[in-house]
Design an enzyme around this catalytic site. Structure first.
Site, PDB file in Angstrom:
ATOM      1  N   GLN A  86      -4.200  -3.987 -26.072  1.00  0.00           N
ATOM      2  CA  GLN A  86      -5.239  -3.266 -26.816  1.00  0.00           C
ATOM      3  C   GLN A  86      -6.398  -4.195 -27.200  1.00  0.00           C
ATOM      4  O   GLN A  86      -7.068  -3.965 -28.214  1.00  0.00           O
ATOM      5  CB  GLN A  86      -4.646  -2.603 -28.061  1.00  0.00           C
ATOM      6  CG  GLN A  86      -3.883  -1.329 -27.753  1.00  0.00           C
ATOM      7  CD  GLN A  86      -4.767  -0.295 -27.040  1.00  0.00           C
ATOM      8  OE1 GLN A  86      -5.952  -0.170 -27.310  1.00  0.00           O
ATOM      9  NE2 GLN A  86      -4.175   0.440 -26.108  1.00  0.00           N
ATOM     10  N   SER A  87      -6.636  -5.203 -26.413  1.00  0.00           N
ATOM     11  CA  SER A  87      -7.697  -6.156 -26.725  1.00  0.00           C
ATOM     12  C   SER A  87      -9.082  -5.493 -26.744  1.00  0.00           C
ATOM     13  O   SER A  87      -9.498  -4.886 -25.747  1.00  0.00           O
ATOM     14  CB  SER A  87      -7.673  -7.273 -25.684  1.00  0.00           C
ATOM     15  OG  SER A  87      -8.857  -8.034 -25.749  1.00  0.00           O
ATOM     16  N   ASN A  88      -9.770  -5.630 -27.858  1.00  0.00           N
ATOM     17  CA  ASN A  88     -11.162  -5.164 -27.937  1.00  0.00           C
ATOM     18  C   ASN A  88     -12.070  -6.022 -27.073  1.00  0.00           C
ATOM     19  O   ASN A  88     -13.045  -5.540 -26.504  1.00  0.00           O
ATOM     20  CB  ASN A  88     -11.648  -5.216 -29.387  1.00  0.00           C
ATOM     21  CG  ASN A  88     -10.876  -4.274 -30.288  1.00  0.00           C
ATOM     22  OD1 ASN A  88     -10.863  -3.072 -30.059  1.00  0.00           O
ATOM     23  ND2 ASN A  88     -10.198  -4.824 -31.287  1.00  0.00           N
ATOM     24  N   ALA A  90     -11.174  -7.576 -24.239  1.00  0.00           N
ATOM     25  CA  ALA A  90     -10.979  -7.205 -22.828  1.00  0.00           C
ATOM     26  C   ALA A  90     -11.775  -5.940 -22.523  1.00  0.00           C
ATOM     27  O   ALA A  90     -12.462  -5.857 -21.495  1.00  0.00           O
ATOM     28  CB  ALA A  90      -9.491  -7.002 -22.540  1.00  0.00           C
TER      29      ALA A  90
END
Ligand SMILES: *Cc1c(COP(=O)(O)O)cnc(C)c1O
Length: 345
Positions: A86-88, A90
């Site tokens: 859930q990387s913002n 990425a």
């Protein structure tokens, strides 16, 4: 594509390196009006960096303005980066890659989930190639990135590897420049805040604020609430990034400026069960702020940090602080996978 970052601010104490204009700036600064949790005697302000864009919302695009300028100047056609599923960061990289016509490879920590939710949905939608690396092998993610970089290279491509969160000496400029914006915000509001508070995860926002607040003489202490690891880890990370930044960009900095002399103050104690996991009071704070002000925090970064800030203002090291600015660093898409933690009635 424009490169007008310099023209956005006239009287800078620093010379900014090349920058793409990707974020919606300036973001608003507003005082909370109705949130019931602000201690008496404190005025709490929000710098709305969740409004740097729609699909680009959050702090990462400020850093990527500099990182992607670097990628283009190196002649790269591909970006490789990494983070949680859930990387913002990425997601912001995936969106910007599509926007600038660059291919994007993401190395995400964990197993491929059953469905693409939140940020991950946008990663796929914008055409990023996603590689999953189990948590147990995460130590080797940079090796995997180098392998992907090499195999792309032998196919005639050139890829830039962007470390987690774009938190390195290049991305650090994002929040140095943001301090120029804050200086204008404070001037306009006749504000002289005691404290600037922010969530810290890979340290780049924290590092940029530390250097920027000194360069732009904001006069406020930077308090970063860590959402993973501990204060010692952030101390080393921030000082390492500042050191590389200062040595690479010595020509851009004022004579005698020494970033290594600046204090690094990480407020530990609010990580809870771990990265990406929060205790019920954090969800309660998120719900209370949403109801009272229409401001949406996320449980991974901003909710945890904001909750920690309220505790410190009530009982801890920040008791008695008068004007406090909280940087809302975004994270909206990461809220959706946590839907089960909120009452639905
Ligand atoms: C990445 C992120 C942070 C932390 O920023 P770092 O520069 O990685 O420390 C804070 N809030 C949100 C919403 C983020 O996505």
């Amino acid at each position: 594509m424009s490169n007008s970052g310099l023209s956005r601010q006239a009287d800078l104490p620093v010379r900014l390196p090349p920058r793409l204009e990707l974020a919606r700036l300036p973001t608003p600064l507003r005082q909370l009006q109705r949130f019931p949790g602000v201690p008496a005697g404190t005025r709490l302000w929000i710098k709305h960096d969740e409004q740097t864009g729609t699909e680009l919302s959050g702090n990462k695009v400020r850093k990527l303005e500099f990182t992607l300028a670097e990628a283009l100047s190196q002649g790269c056609d591909t970006l490789i980066t990494c983070g949680g599923t859930q990387s913002n960061h990425a997601r912001a990289t995936a969106v910007l890659g599509a926007r600038l016509g660059l291919s994007v490879h993401l190395i995400l920590r964990g197993e491929k989930p059953g469905e693409a939710d939140g940020n991950l949905l946008l990663d796929y939608l914008t055409g990023a190639t996603v590689h999953y690396l189990p948590q147990s092998e995460w130590d080797s993610h940079e090796t995997l990135a180098r392998e992907i970089q090499q195999s792309l290279g032998s196919a005639g491509h050139k890829a830039l590897f962007i470390p987690t969160g774009a938190s390195d000496e290049v991305g650090l400029w994002g929040y140095v420049a943001a301090c120029g914006e804050l200086r204008e915000d404070f001037r306009a509001a006749s504000l002289r805040p005691d404290i600037i508070a922010v969530a810290t995860g890979s340290g780049g926002t924290q590092s940029g604020l530390i250097a920027g607040s000194a360069l732009f003489e904001l006069g406020a202490g930077i308090r970063a609430f860590n959402v993973c690891d501990d204060a010692a880890w952030f101390h080393d990370k921030v000082r390492g990034d500042l050191k590389r930044w200062q040595s690479r960009y010595a020509d851009c900095l004022p004579e005698g400026f020494d970033a290594m002399a600046l204090p690094v103050t990480t407020v530990d104690g609010y990580v809870g069960p771990g990265y990406g996991q929060a205790e019920p009071p954090v969800y309660d704070t998120i719900a209370a702020l949403a109801r009272s002000e229409g401001i949406i925090l996320d449980p991974v970064y901003t909710g945890k940090a904001f909750h920690g800030l309220l505790q410190e203002l009530r009982h801890g090291t920040l008791r008695g602080a008068r004007d406090v600015v909280f940087i809302h660093t975004g994270g909206l898409f990461g809220l959706f996978p946590h839907r089960g933690h909120f009452l639905f009635s």
